[in-house]
Write an enzyme that holds these catalytic residues in place. Sequence first.
Site, PDB file in Angstrom:
ATOM      1  N   ASP A 177     -25.549 -37.375 -30.853  1.00  0.00           N
ATOM      2  CA  ASP A 177     -25.045 -36.354 -29.837  1.00  0.00           C
ATOM      3  C   ASP A 177     -25.292 -36.990 -28.282  1.00  0.00           C
ATOM      4  O   ASP A 177     -25.649 -38.024 -28.059  1.00  0.00           O
ATOM      5  CB  ASP A 177     -25.731 -34.968 -29.943  1.00  0.00           C
ATOM      6  CG  ASP A 177     -27.381 -35.131 -30.010  1.00  0.00           C
ATOM      7  OD1 ASP A 177     -27.628 -36.133 -29.463  1.00  0.00           O
ATOM      8  OD2 ASP A 177     -28.120 -34.372 -30.449  1.00  0.00           O
ATOM      9  N   ASP A 188     -30.026 -39.664 -32.770  1.00  0.00           N
ATOM     10  CA  ASP A 188     -28.936 -38.517 -33.408  1.00  0.00           C
ATOM     11  C   ASP A 188     -27.745 -38.738 -32.449  1.00  0.00           C
ATOM     12  O   ASP A 188     -27.454 -39.432 -31.518  1.00  0.00           O
ATOM     13  CB  ASP A 188     -29.451 -37.182 -32.542  1.00  0.00           C
ATOM     14  CG  ASP A 188     -30.662 -36.660 -33.362  1.00  0.00           C
ATOM     15  OD1 ASP A 188     -31.071 -37.176 -34.331  1.00  0.00           O
ATOM     16  OD2 ASP A 188     -31.359 -35.553 -32.577  1.00  0.00           O
ATOM     17  N   GLU A 207     -35.650 -41.782 -32.878  1.00  0.00           N
ATOM     18  CA  GLU A 207     -36.136 -40.695 -31.931  1.00  0.00           C
ATOM     19  C   GLU A 207     -36.779 -39.534 -32.683  1.00  0.00           C
ATOM     20  O   GLU A 207     -36.239 -38.929 -33.477  1.00  0.00           O
ATOM     21  CB  GLU A 207     -34.619 -40.061 -31.354  1.00  0.00           C
ATOM     22  CG  GLU A 207     -34.837 -38.855 -30.630  1.00  0.00           C
ATOM     23  CD  GLU A 207     -33.194 -38.343 -30.494  1.00  0.00           C
ATOM     24  OE1 GLU A 207     -33.286 -37.208 -29.970  1.00  0.00           O
ATOM     25  OE2 GLU A 207     -32.391 -38.919 -30.848  1.00  0.00           O
ATOM     26  N   ASP A 257     -27.850 -36.334 -26.153  1.00  0.00           N
ATOM     27  CA  ASP A 257     -29.074 -36.647 -26.095  1.00  0.00           C
ATOM     28  C   ASP A 257     -29.455 -38.093 -26.603  1.00  0.00           C
ATOM     29  O   ASP A 257     -29.968 -38.980 -26.296  1.00  0.00           O
ATOM     30  CB  ASP A 257     -30.076 -35.602 -26.562  1.00  0.00           C
ATOM     31  CG  ASP A 257     -30.258 -34.683 -25.567  1.00  0.00           C
ATOM     32  OD1 ASP A 257     -30.206 -34.813 -24.357  1.00  0.00           O
ATOM     33  OD2 ASP A 257     -31.027 -33.507 -26.161  1.00  0.00           O
TER      34      ASP A 257
END
Length: 652
Positions: free
Chosen positions: A516, A514, A436, A518
Amino acid sequence: MTEEQIANNDSMYSADSIQVLEGLEAVRKRPAMYIGDTGVKGLHHLVYEVVDNSIDEALAGYCDHIEVTINEDNSITVQDNGRGIPVDFHEKEQKSALEVVMTVLHAGGKFDKGSYKVSGGLHGVGVSCVNALSTLLVAQVARDGELFQQEYSCGIPKEAVKVVGTTDKTGTYITFHPDGSIFTTTEYKYDILATRMRELAYLNAGLTISLTDRRVKNEAGEVKKETFHSEEGLKEFVRFVDSSREKLINDVIYINTEKQGTPVEVAIMYNTSYTENIHSYVNNINTIEGGTHLAGFRRALTRTLKKYAEDAKMLEKVKVEIAGDDFREGLTAVISIKVAEPQFEGQTKTKLGNNEVMGAVDQAVGEALTNYLEEHPKEAKMIVDKVVLAATARHAARKAREMVQRKSPMSGGGLPGKLADCSDKDPERCEIFLVEGDSAGGTAKQGRNRAFQAILPLRGKILNVEKAMRHKAYESEEIRNIYTALGVTIGTEDDSQEANIEKLRYKKIIIMTDADVDGAHIDTLIMTFFFRFMPQIIQNGYLYIANPPLYLCKKGKVEEYCWTEAQRQRFIETYGGGSENAIHTQRYKGLGEMNAQQLWDTTMDPENRTLRQVTIDNAAEVDYVFSMLMGEDVGPRREFIEENATYANIDA
């Protein structure tokens, strides 16, 4: 089956029905050969093997209730109200038939055609395999007014079969403790078992299956329990799978018949989406790679719909040619057939090879669908209009797809500019990270081993293919880059939409985002893309999710990466005396916050990293979850996220 047939079969089901094919010796030496693996999948497979025996009793007409219990110590109890395994003397083996069934591989009534017409169990290894891989197994049989029992350890009887009581019930009760020296984990996951039990209830209408978890209690002290029961079977199943999609027609087109000696049951729905979702089963086994039954279904659907549309002169003004794929766009179907002697093939031995089944399914679906279309002209017109729309969109997709092909390395068009390729060209040794963002991509390029690791940075969130027409997906630059980097082509001369992975350039495709919310969303978008457009990648075991740490904890010279909040708390207890202030904690909000060496050490180094393989153990459940997560309806999605909020990533 008539009551008289059941009574006759019941009297015939004795020690003489139990046939022995081979011994148990190899199971403990090579367990993966018999149950697939010794991880989470294999552990749960033990439960399925025992439940399969009870399902066989239900298929034969003797059992209508199965109870599965996860006990406090992670042992499992499965009990049914069938006839009970025979306990009388087995002449050939010179021991109780119960002991033969429990201690000899491939011993059981399912090999005697007089006892069971069809039976489940993919490998047919039976409960003896479960016995061999359990430190303790207790088998109880309620039969002939008495309760019989025998205990085993690692497949070896601890005592002879004995009577431990009287009873007015019949059935078999098995409790087993998986061997921790063989399995990497012995902790059962409730959700995995619940998914399979729900599926079995749908596939066997009228059967009640309960699942109890004694490890979990609510505030009132009640244990967690669910009961699965379906009166309408596949009709309810296809509604469940399609529940997150907008319906094209409200009807479920339902077929339940027998052709050429093969029982065929099919449930069909049409929705407004752009994907085909067919889930097929043979003797309750999920044939994720399809096979002859699926081929027969597709052939009948295309032929019947095309003939109806032509006879009704619905295609006269259509300017584009209509292909087989067009008839299946927006189709959701569940196919369940019963075969006395199934032949399985394919990568995961879940592809049906019996040629005679194709004609049986073709005939059954063709006849039933013809009747439905003639009796429901309004719904038939809606389906044909959807087919024409699909054909028009496919022609647009072909142009977009040709853009992908022109850029393909096999067409001499070169690789995507952002791809940092590896020097090794053997796909077996090569892996690619889908990363990403350019920042994390740059760090990954610096930290990787250039010999066998390639990096493809992706800009933000890729297109949600669940809500897009196919040509929109092919027009997306990020999706084109994935196809091109992987060396995958789409479709062939017959204008099929299927991906061709014969020249796949990497046998490990790793999603690295990541840790998280997102990142979890991007993981899900990419998994949805592979599941809908390249399911072979997942079926062959090539798709993985990287697992970056959440924290770096330090106390003096002691450093430790922590992947979970629980690990961080342990570090605080061990080195900070329980005080968070005594510990320096670095929270990694993104991959870009790590330097190249840290990213290599924690997430990319094959010696130290943890990859989670994306698998499709239950395609119908995955289909439902993806359509619910990535579709239009917010309610079920919010509910799912709230229930699973403790997980850093959503894994298929």
